[in-house]
Design an enzyme around this catalytic site. Structure first.
Site, mmCIF file in Angstrom:
data_model
loop_
_atom_site.group_PDB
_atom_site.id
_atom_site.type_symbol
_atom_site.label_atom_id
_atom_site.label_comp_id
_atom_site.label_asym_id
_atom_site.label_seq_id
_atom_site.Cartn_x
_atom_site.Cartn_y
_atom_site.Cartn_z
ATOM 1 N N THR A 96 10.604 33.282 20.279
ATOM 2 C CA THR A 96 10.241 34.368 20.131
ATOM 3 C C THR A 96 11.595 35.399 20.294
ATOM 4 O OG1 THR A 96 7.805 34.276 20.789
ATOM 5 C CG2 THR A 96 8.737 36.262 20.930
ATOM 6 N N LYS A 171 5.556 38.854 16.068
ATOM 7 C CA LYS A 171 5.219 38.188 17.257
ATOM 8 C C LYS A 171 5.321 39.176 18.360
ATOM 9 C CE LYS A 171 4.554 34.910 20.074
ATOM 10 N NZ LYS A 171 3.524 34.402 20.527
ATOM 11 N N LYS A 240 10.369 39.384 28.893
ATOM 12 C CA LYS A 240 11.611 39.193 27.911
ATOM 13 C C LYS A 240 10.930 39.693 26.622
ATOM 14 C CE LYS A 240 11.924 35.703 25.427
ATOM 15 N NZ LYS A 240 11.533 35.313 24.126
#
Length: 293
Positions: A96, A171, A240
């Site tokens: 990701t 995503k 994150k």
């Protein structure tokens, strides 16, 4: 596509390597952790001592790495893919990551005759091990089609979103929505308790109505109501991802018109003061700003 390399043999990469092996591929792997490499070697995965060695041997190279910075180092380092991969190599980035970084790397690799598609995944370590991941894909139709046998061995569902970077955009949006749903679900369940109604029973009602989400249907019964909190995905990783989503919103000029997203981003960042990085990401439902965990 006969020989597949996997860079990053942690919780996700380990499962993907084993799924590829079950799918009939010859699988080679690399991880800087001797323990991670040893576990896969015992399962019959051929271990190489560098990314360069992998890039020279394989038909496709799957990346399972924590951040864009690590992906960039693996691609651009002296021992990396761009300098050592053979022409025709296909790189499949399941991390990701930052879409801007992904697009930049794809352009750099293209100059070396190497293709890249972004294929971030959902489904956690269990899905990786069972070959049951969901993938959202960014890349040319030709490259995605070429990757299909490899992707099929690792996943149960694949959606081709668009050109390179589109998978990572999707995503980040998915994870921002999941992160936001966890925040509101946590508040809602505290409201249920304060009103004297069992959260478990409230969830049954919500899941039969229009307020349901993946969080209420899966996360709560699987990892939260039973106090398991063992999904395999950490607070650090979700923070994150939320931060990357905030960066994307800022870069596209949409953050100013996204107050709910901005608040979700702020709360996830603030949770670092009381919910440790290594805690399961579902712990966010217990976060109350200003209160120590």
């Amino acid at each position: 596509m006969k020989i597949i390399g996997v860079v990053g043999l942690g919780n996700m990469g380990r499962g993907m390597a084993l799924s590829l092996q079950r799918g009939g591929f010859t699988v080679l792997g690399y991880d800087p952790s001797p323990a991670a490499a040893r576990t896969l070697a015992e399962a019959g995965i051929g271990i190489r001592t560098s990314v360069a060695a992998l890039a020279k041997e394989v038909d496709a190279l799957v990346l399972s790495l924590p951040t864009s910075q690590v992906v960039e180092a693996v691609v651009n380092g002296a021992d990396g893919i761009a300098a050592n991969g053979r022409r025709g190599l296909l790189v499949i980035d399941t991390s990701t990551a930052d879409p801007a970084s992904t697009r930049k790397l794809a352009a750099q690799l293209d100059e070396a005759g190497i293709a890249l598609i972004d294929a971030p995944v959902s489904g956690g370590p269990k899905g990786a091990l069972n070959g049951a991941l969901t993938m959202v894909l960014g890349g040319s139709a030709e490259d995605v089609a070429r990757a299909e046998p490899v992707l099929a061995a690792m996943s149960a569902k694949r959606v081709h979103i668009g050109d390179v970077g589109a998978g990572h955009v999707t995503k980040l949006i998915n994870n921002l929505m999941c992160a936001s749903h966890l925040l509101i679900a946590g508040e809602a369940m505290r409201l249920a308790e304060a009103a004297g109604v069992s959260p478990a029973r409230v969830l049954e009602g919500v899941n039969a109505g229009s307020g349901r989400s993946g969080v209420t249907q899966t996360n709560y019964p699987t990892w939260i109501l039973n106090d398991a909190f063992d999904s395999g995905f950490t607070m650090k990783l979700m923070r994150k991802d939320v931060r990357l989503a905030m960066n994307l919103a800022e870069a596209t000029g949409t953050l100013a018109t996204a107050p709910f997203s901005a608040q979700a981003g702020r709360l996830w960042a603030a949770s670092a003061e009381s919910v440790a990085d290594d805690e399961d990401f579902n712990r966010i439902v217990q976060f109350i700003e200003g209160r120590k965990a």
